[in-house]
Design a protein around this motif. Structure first.
Motif, PDB file in Angstrom:
ATOM      1  N   CYS A 187     148.976  22.185  28.112  1.00 27.69           N
ATOM      2  CA  CYS A 187     148.894  20.883  27.421  1.00 27.69           C
ATOM      3  C   CYS A 187     149.311  19.689  28.280  1.00 27.69           C
ATOM      4  O   CYS A 187     150.123  19.807  29.195  1.00 27.69           O
ATOM      5  N   ASP A 188     148.737  18.526  27.934  1.00 31.01           N
ATOM      6  CA  ASP A 188     149.133  17.256  28.540  1.00 31.01           C
ATOM      7  C   ASP A 188     150.216  16.590  27.702  1.00 31.01           C
ATOM      8  O   ASP A 188     151.126  15.962  28.234  1.00 31.01           O
ATOM      9  N   LYS A 189     150.075  16.696  26.374  1.00 33.52           N
ATOM     10  CA  LYS A 189     151.083  16.114  25.482  1.00 33.52           C
ATOM     11  C   LYS A 189     151.295  17.033  24.289  1.00 33.52           C
ATOM     12  O   LYS A 189     150.493  17.939  24.041  1.00 33.52           O
ATOM     13  N   VAL A 190     152.382  16.781  23.548  1.00 26.90           N
ATOM     14  CA  VAL A 190     152.793  17.689  22.479  1.00 26.90           C
ATOM     15  C   VAL A 190     153.213  16.912  21.234  1.00 26.90           C
ATOM     16  O   VAL A 190     153.863  15.870  21.338  1.00 26.90           O
ATOM     17  N   SER A 191     152.829  17.445  20.053  1.00 22.21           N
ATOM     18  CA  SER A 191     153.360  16.953  18.783  1.00 22.21           C
ATOM     19  C   SER A 191     154.114  18.109  18.144  1.00 22.21           C
ATOM     20  O   SER A 191     153.563  19.204  17.988  1.00 22.21           O
ATOM     21  N   VAL A 192     155.372  17.870  17.788  1.00 18.19           N
ATOM     22  CA  VAL A 192     156.208  18.909  17.173  1.00 18.19           C
ATOM     23  C   VAL A 192     156.221  18.679  15.667  1.00 18.19           C
ATOM     24  O   VAL A 192     156.605  17.607  15.199  1.00 18.19           O
ATOM     25  N   GLY A 197     155.272  13.460  22.450  1.00 14.53           N
ATOM     26  CA  GLY A 197     155.419  12.906  23.784  1.00 14.53           C
ATOM     27  C   GLY A 197     154.683  13.769  24.795  1.00 14.53           C
ATOM     28  O   GLY A 197     154.003  14.734  24.428  1.00 14.53           O
ATOM     29  N   SER A 198     154.830  13.444  26.064  1.00 14.71           N
ATOM     30  CA  SER A 198     154.199  14.244  27.116  1.00 14.71           C
ATOM     31  C   SER A 198     154.914  15.591  27.218  1.00 14.71           C
ATOM     32  O   SER A 198     156.023  15.761  26.691  1.00 14.71           O
ATOM     33  N   VAL A 199     154.299  16.546  27.898  1.00 16.33           N
ATOM     34  CA  VAL A 199     154.913  17.869  28.084  1.00 16.33           C
ATOM     35  C   VAL A 199     156.274  17.721  28.750  1.00 16.33           C
ATOM     36  O   VAL A 199     157.256  18.348  28.331  1.00 16.33           O
ATOM     37  N   ASN A 200     156.372  16.879  29.759  1.00 15.25           N
ATOM     38  CA  ASN A 200     157.646  16.687  30.457  1.00 15.25           C
ATOM     39  C   ASN A 200     158.708  16.081  29.546  1.00 15.25           C
ATOM     40  O   ASN A 200     159.879  16.456  29.609  1.00 15.25           O
ATOM     41  N   ASP A 201     158.300  15.122  28.691  1.00 17.26           N
ATOM     42  CA  ASP A 201     159.255  14.521  27.743  1.00 17.26           C
ATOM     43  C   ASP A 201     159.833  15.583  26.817  1.00 17.26           C
ATOM     44  O   ASP A 201     161.038  15.651  26.591  1.00 17.26           O
ATOM     45  N   ILE A 202     158.948  16.409  26.254  1.00 18.84           N
ATOM     46  CA  ILE A 202     159.373  17.402  25.271  1.00 18.84           C
ATOM     47  C   ILE A 202     160.263  18.479  25.902  1.00 18.84           C
ATOM     48  O   ILE A 202     161.248  18.915  25.312  1.00 18.84           O
TER      49      ILE A 202
END
Length: 356
Positions: free
Chosen positions: A244-249, A259-264
């Motif tokens: 993934c590029d970004k994630v929603s939890v 946020g982005s994968v790195n943020d999460i």
């Protein structure tokens, strides 16, 4: 996991190099979905919003019952009674999906959006050959294609997803395939009409770890070749790090952090996201490190709380958490979290700046 994130960022760079189409492919705004049961209204999705750009891969993570699959079925127009979209909008390439007629939705599915379901054995018809089912899927959405052309395209798709001896495999039935092979067939079926968006609903859940890795690698390759957008629904954060590029939890029908994968992974902000990460095995963990489960049970969706749905299970729960739903707080570029702790932090930062 670190390697996975490196690969994700590399794939994002290669997409840009390929000159992908810019802009928003999908916009979900304040989507609300309820199931009207004899016991009462179950608010399965309680007002979620996100957008997906062309060629982007977004992960939707959360435990069972959080509403991940329900919102995916809403996009596809596959919600079964007594489920109903009761609010919000789904905009795909500028068109309102919820305003489409039954006939328009039939054309929309397959041609514009496809879905890979969780269990390939129940998704494939046991009395038809795999080739027959692929041809049927293609001809259902492309009336002009001849049977010979459809068969050729079906064989190409099976070859594309890494199935050997295609001619023989086309004549076989689903029970003659292994679990991993059946999932590859489902991916081929999802991609046969060249959709712009692929929704993958926990496509690796029933597979062993080795096959899981192969399916993820295959999806990454196909995504880079076709430049389609992907919504990847899973409860496996390791898989999210890979693709993934970004994630929603999601938790209890709401997106609590995105946020982005790195943020999460590196800067999780919501206590639920932190809990998910703590309960996941890590390759770099010390021998004596124990996994920490999230205590308690999910909320009753028939009687959701007035405040934050995660409050009863949260170690940092305050009085306001039980009474009022928290607003989204911007934690950085594209990174937001719905948590009263973050609201308090922002207020303190603001006061400190004003006093300073």
């Amino acid at each position: 996991m670190k390697n996975g994130r490196k690969k994700a960022s590399t794939s994002a760079a290669s997409k840009t190099a390929l000159g992908k189409k810019e802009g928003k492919l999908l916009e979900v705004n304040d989507l609300k979905v309820s199931f009207f049961t004899p016991a009462g209204e179950v608010k399965a999705v309680g007002g979620i919003s996100y957008d997906l750009n062309y060629g982007e891969v977004m992960g939707i993570v959360g435990e069972s019952g959080s509403g991940k699959s329900v919102e995916a079925y809403s996009i596809m127009g596959l919600l079964q009674s007594p489920g109903k979209v009761v609010g919000g909008s789904i905009i795909f390439e500028g068109e309102d999906v919820l305003a489409k007629s039954k006939e328009e939705m039939t054309s929309f599915r397959g041609n514009k959006v496809s879905m890979i379901f969780q269990n390939p054995m129940t998704s494939l018809n046991p009395v038809y050959t795999v080739g027959n089912q692929l041809v049927e899927a293609l001809r259902a959405h492309n009336k002009d294609i001849s049977a010979a052309e459809a068969k050729k395209r079906a064989a190409e798709m099976l070859d594309m997803v890494g199935i050997n001896n295609v001619e023989k495999r086309m004549k076989q039935y689903p029970h003659e395939f292994s679990g991993g092979m059946r999932q590859r067939v489902m991916i081929a079926m999802g991609l046969i009409c060249n959709p712009k968006l692929l929704i993958a609903d926990e496509p690796t859940t029933a597979l062993d770890v080795t096959i899981q890795a192969q399916i993820i690698e295959l999806m990454k390759e196909l995504q880079q070749k076709t430049q389609m957008g992907i919504i990847f629904i899973t409860h496996n954060l390791g898989v999210v790090a890979e693709i993934c590029d970004k994630v929603s939890v999601m938790y209890a029908g709401r997106i609590v952090e995105k946020g982005s994968v790195n943020d999460i992974f590196y800067k999780p902000s919501h206590p639920y996201t932190v809990g998910l990460l703590r309960s996941m095995p890590r390759v770099d963990a010390q021998e004596y490190e124990r996994l920490i489960p999230i205590e308690g049970t999910p909320v009753d969706m028939l009687n959701p709380p007035d405040g934050c749905p995660f409050a009863p299970r949260c170690e940092s729960c305050m009085q306001i958490c039980l009474k009022k739903m928290p607003p989204y707080v911007e934690m950085g570029d594209g990174h937001s979290s719905a948590c009263w702790l973050r609201v308090q932090e922002k207020m303190k930062d603001k006061e400190a700046k004003n006093n300073g």
